[in-house]
Design a protein around this motif. Sequence first.
Motif, mmCIF file in Angstrom:
data_model
loop_
_atom_site.group_PDB
_atom_site.id
_atom_site.type_symbol
_atom_site.label_atom_id
_atom_site.label_comp_id
_atom_site.label_asym_id
_atom_site.label_seq_id
_atom_site.Cartn_x
_atom_site.Cartn_y
_atom_site.Cartn_z
ATOM 1 N N GLY A 135 0.815 -1.216 0.000
ATOM 2 C CA GLY A 135 0.000 0.000 0.000
ATOM 3 C C GLY A 135 0.846 1.261 0.000
ATOM 4 O O GLY A 135 0.572 2.220 -0.715
ATOM 5 N N GLU A 136 1.925 1.209 0.784
ATOM 6 C CA GLU A 136 2.811 2.377 0.833
ATOM 7 C C GLU A 136 3.512 2.601 -0.506
ATOM 8 O O GLU A 136 3.687 3.728 -0.952
ATOM 9 C CB GLU A 136 3.878 2.190 1.914
ATOM 10 N N LEU A 147 2.391 1.664 -3.462
ATOM 11 C CA LEU A 147 1.365 2.166 -4.379
ATOM 12 C C LEU A 147 1.196 3.675 -4.225
ATOM 13 O O LEU A 147 1.198 4.427 -5.210
ATOM 14 C CB LEU A 147 0.042 1.442 -4.090
ATOM 15 N N GLU A 148 1.079 4.130 -2.983
ATOM 16 C CA GLU A 148 0.887 5.566 -2.726
ATOM 17 C C GLU A 148 2.057 6.391 -3.239
ATOM 18 O O GLU A 148 1.859 7.437 -3.859
ATOM 19 C CB GLU A 148 0.762 5.820 -1.218
ATOM 20 N N ARG A 164 2.094 6.415 -7.106
ATOM 21 C CA ARG A 164 1.001 7.247 -7.620
ATOM 22 C C ARG A 164 1.306 8.724 -7.429
ATOM 23 O O ARG A 164 1.056 9.534 -8.315
ATOM 24 C CB ARG A 164 -0.278 6.936 -6.842
ATOM 25 N N VAL A 170 0.332 2.463 -11.819
ATOM 26 C CA VAL A 170 0.606 1.221 -11.093
ATOM 27 C C VAL A 170 -0.445 0.176 -11.427
ATOM 28 O O VAL A 170 -1.641 0.474 -11.475
ATOM 29 C CB VAL A 170 0.617 1.457 -9.559
ATOM 30 N N ILE A 182 -1.706 -3.595 -10.122
ATOM 31 C CA ILE A 182 -1.547 -4.527 -9.004
ATOM 32 C C ILE A 182 -1.921 -5.922 -9.478
ATOM 33 O O ILE A 182 -3.026 -6.136 -9.984
ATOM 34 C CB ILE A 182 -2.464 -4.162 -7.814
#
Lengths: 240, 240
Positions: A109-110, A112-113, A116, A122, A124
């Motif tokens: 999640g980190e 991805l952030e 972005r 991105v 997944i």
Amino acid sequence: MDGVSAASKKSPIGHVALVGAGPGDPDLLTIRAARLIGQAEVVFVDRLVGAGVMELISPAAEIVPVGKSKGEHSVPQEEIHRRMIDAAKTGKRIVRLKGGDPFIFGRGGEELEALRAAGIEVEIVPGISSALGCAASAQIPLTHRDMAQAVTFVTGHAALGQEPDLDWHALARSNQTVVVFMGVGTADTIAARLIAAGRDPSTPIAVVENGTRANEIAAFGSLGEAADLISSAGINGPAL
Amino acid sequence: MDGVSAASKKSPIGHVALVGAGPGDPDLLTIRAARLIGQAEVVFVDRLVGAGVMELISPAAEIVPVGKSKGEHSVPQEEIHRRMIDAAKTGKRIVRLKGGDPFIFGRGGEELEALRAAGIEVEIVPGISSALGCAASAQIPLTHRDMAQAVTFVTGHAALGQEPDLDWHALARSNQTVVVFMGVGTADTIAARLIAAGRDPSTPIAVVENGTRANEIAAFGSLGEAADLISSAGINGPAL
């Protein structure tokens, strides 16, 4: 930075596939993951990615190890982000390979952030979480109509590092399965807290190291003997 | 029964692969699952298995639909067990295809027990749980170091059918992700109970139908408006 990142808000300036490498056995990769791994030009890999999976990477690809190893020096998370963003901006096909599933622990999640925020597109690709892989391999259902109406995945690592902000009383309820990731080092504490919160010491447990791999070790016993079980089975690596 | 089952305790008298069909997209099957599906001579399938996955079944194979459809007549679980056992005893290559992962809801555990008790050898092939597939597709991490230290999968179906033996207070804790399977029909009740147990009505939620498929619908909103969100998005099938 210099106008590139401003422009990036309109159209992506690179692409990273965040790919779940599954529990280890390359046969348990998804078809999409195997294809992306084979096509990648740069691959950022965790330590937990299986050797068989690594063999699918093209010999022409650049492999960047960014894994965190217990007690060893590791690449800081922000540094991983920066390197991935830089690589993506070259326009190459970038794969970020993470053990298990990218969104179950492991900071997917980190990443991805961060990607972005830098204007990187991105994708997944989910992976077989090691919880599911080990359950299948050891033939232990995670839910069961009569016994377990819910399953919770928790990390044993956080329970050691920071204050263990887990609801032990909730986890101690008998009608659910609890899967502890990376809990070998803290198994003693975790078992003691679950029992203190009311879980029966005779609750069956399994500890699985290298689940689905050739060197899998699975040990079965009860919650009350968790620490003994782990030491007598010779398990000392990451396990469930 | 007649001596066959007595002998079965020594050597297996048939083989069934309990295969996770994943969330729908055939590209998200594991390599092993795709291979077993293509080689199967008899395939027992649930209603939730994706059309693209079904296309991988050999035209020569016998397909036995045993799915449970909301409100429709369905094959009783014991009947499914009996048919699988009978088929396995013929020595054919049997695949039992289950949506998502065989061990996350969906009674894979019960089928494993029934087959084992009949002396049938069972192989479990994990699948991408629809929870992981939808999370990847909608780009929603299930755990996050800062926000969610645990993730719990619960079934919304049991919450309707039998007494909802879920710990609403535990599920209402803010530092975990809750994934509700098959919860569309009971979303109103589930949301109300979580809020009554202390979860903030502004907690972000996503409702995903047919996640990873071409007809995916994903709706994003808050817990307080769960029912409105589902109806305005036109979601009425199985969803997360």
